[in-house]
Structures are given as C-alpha cells and as structure tokens.
Design a protein around this motif. Structure first.
Motif, PDB file in Angstrom:
ATOM      1  N   LYS A 161      18.792  78.199  71.282  1.00  0.00           N
ATOM      2  CA  LYS A 161      18.789  77.618  69.938  1.00  0.00           C
ATOM      3  C   LYS A 161      17.382  77.270  69.472  1.00  0.00           C
ATOM      4  O   LYS A 161      16.531  76.881  70.258  1.00  0.00           O
ATOM      5  N   GLN A 162      17.183  77.408  68.178  1.00  0.00           N
ATOM      6  CA  GLN A 162      15.922  77.024  67.549  1.00  0.00           C
ATOM      7  C   GLN A 162      15.936  75.509  67.353  1.00  0.00           C
ATOM      8  O   GLN A 162      16.993  74.873  67.363  1.00  0.00           O
ATOM      9  N   ASP A 163      14.763  74.919  67.146  1.00  0.00           N
ATOM     10  CA  ASP A 163      14.680  73.492  66.853  1.00  0.00           C
ATOM     11  C   ASP A 163      15.567  73.166  65.652  1.00  0.00           C
ATOM     12  O   ASP A 163      15.520  73.855  64.631  1.00  0.00           O
ATOM     13  N   GLY A 164      16.400  72.144  65.792  1.00  0.00           N
ATOM     14  CA  GLY A 164      17.287  71.721  64.720  1.00  0.00           C
ATOM     15  C   GLY A 164      18.618  72.445  64.687  1.00  0.00           C
ATOM     16  O   GLY A 164      19.501  72.071  63.919  1.00  0.00           O
ATOM     17  N   GLU A 165      18.801  73.466  65.508  1.00  0.00           N
ATOM     18  CA  GLU A 165      20.047  74.239  65.541  1.00  0.00           C
ATOM     19  C   GLU A 165      20.934  73.705  66.672  1.00  0.00           C
ATOM     20  O   GLU A 165      20.495  73.610  67.815  1.00  0.00           O
ATOM     21  N   SER A 166      22.182  73.362  66.346  1.00  0.00           N
ATOM     22  CA  SER A 166      23.082  72.727  67.315  1.00  0.00           C
ATOM     23  C   SER A 166      24.008  73.713  68.012  1.00  0.00           C
ATOM     24  O   SER A 166      24.376  74.740  67.459  1.00  0.00           O
ATOM     25  N   LEU A 167      24.397  73.323  69.218  1.00  0.00           N
ATOM     26  CA  LEU A 167      25.419  74.022  69.986  1.00  0.00           C
ATOM     27  C   LEU A 167      26.535  73.015  70.244  1.00  0.00           C
ATOM     28  O   LEU A 167      26.268  71.909  70.728  1.00  0.00           O
TER      29      LEU A 167
END
Length: 138
Positions: free
Chosen positions: A69-75
């Motif tokens: 995931k990129q910074d700020g992208e949630s899983l």
C-alpha cells in the motif's frame, strides 16, 4: 475473583500473549506499556478480546499493507477464521515512509474494532534484511 480484577487479569494475559508476535503485537504492547501502572483503561477494549490468532491476522495484514500500500492507502483486516467468537476488524494504513539507519521505515496506523469499541496505534516499522517489517524501537 472480582469482575474488575478478572478484567485486569484478562488484559494482562492478553498483553503477555501478544508480546511474542512481531509488528502488530509489538505495537499493542508499546501502546499499553505507556500506561502499564494501571491496566484498567484496557477493560472492554479490542485488545482484551484478541487472541494469538487474531493478533497474527492483524500482523499478516500489517505486513501486506506495508509491502503493497501507498502512504494513506488502507488495507482492511478481520479475524474471520481465527476461531474467536468475538468479531474483530479494522484497518492498517501506512502513513509516511522514510529511511532510518539504512532501512526503509514507515509509520503505520493500526485500527481495531470489537464490541462497539475502537483502538488505534501508530507505531513505526522498518523493513529488515529478511524482508519482514519489525517495530522500530523508540
């Protein structure tokens, strides 16, 4: 055993169990150790319902999120299939990436929801030479 003492005892047992896992467990322990003198604040919070397999599910999600995931992208993650009768879910969100001591590091937000309560932790993890993310000691 009085109810309050049982809850505190249960929280201490939960903390003891999680201290042996990697990223997710370490984040929970660090959060709790800041207030170790009085564990009553943990009563009825997601950590008190988490078992080792739940923590492993969170750890697996954290490893995946930190790698993909990129910074700020949630899983999203949950404890389905862990055998726990208490449904627990949440998110893992890498926040910022940087280098420290030659290692790629990321601040990560871990969120857990259980029985109407939410807990959030913000540890920093660094990628080791074996490819695993481990909590950076503060």
């Amino acid at each position: 055993m009085p109810i309050e003492h049982r809850s505190t005892h249960r929280a201490r047992r939960a903390l003891a169990r999680i201290s042996f896992l990697t990223l997710a467990a370490s984040a929970l322990v660090v959060s709790a150790q800041a207030q170790a003198a009085n564990l009553g604040f943990l009563n009825n919070t997601p950590i008190t319902y988490m078992k080792q397999r739940d923590l492993q599910a969170l750890n697996d999600a954290a490893q995946k999120a930190l790698n993909t995931k990129q910074d700020g992208e949630s899983l999203d993650w949950d404890n389905k299939g862990t055998g726990n009768t208490v449904p627990i879910n949440g998110t893992v969100t890498p926040q910022s990436s940087f280098e420290s001591d030659g290692l790629k590091c990321r601040k990560v937000e871990l969120v857990a929801h259980a029985k109407g309560q939410t807990q959030t932790w913000m540890p920093t993890a660094c990628k080791q030479s074996d490819g695993k993310w481990k909590l950076k000691k503060q």
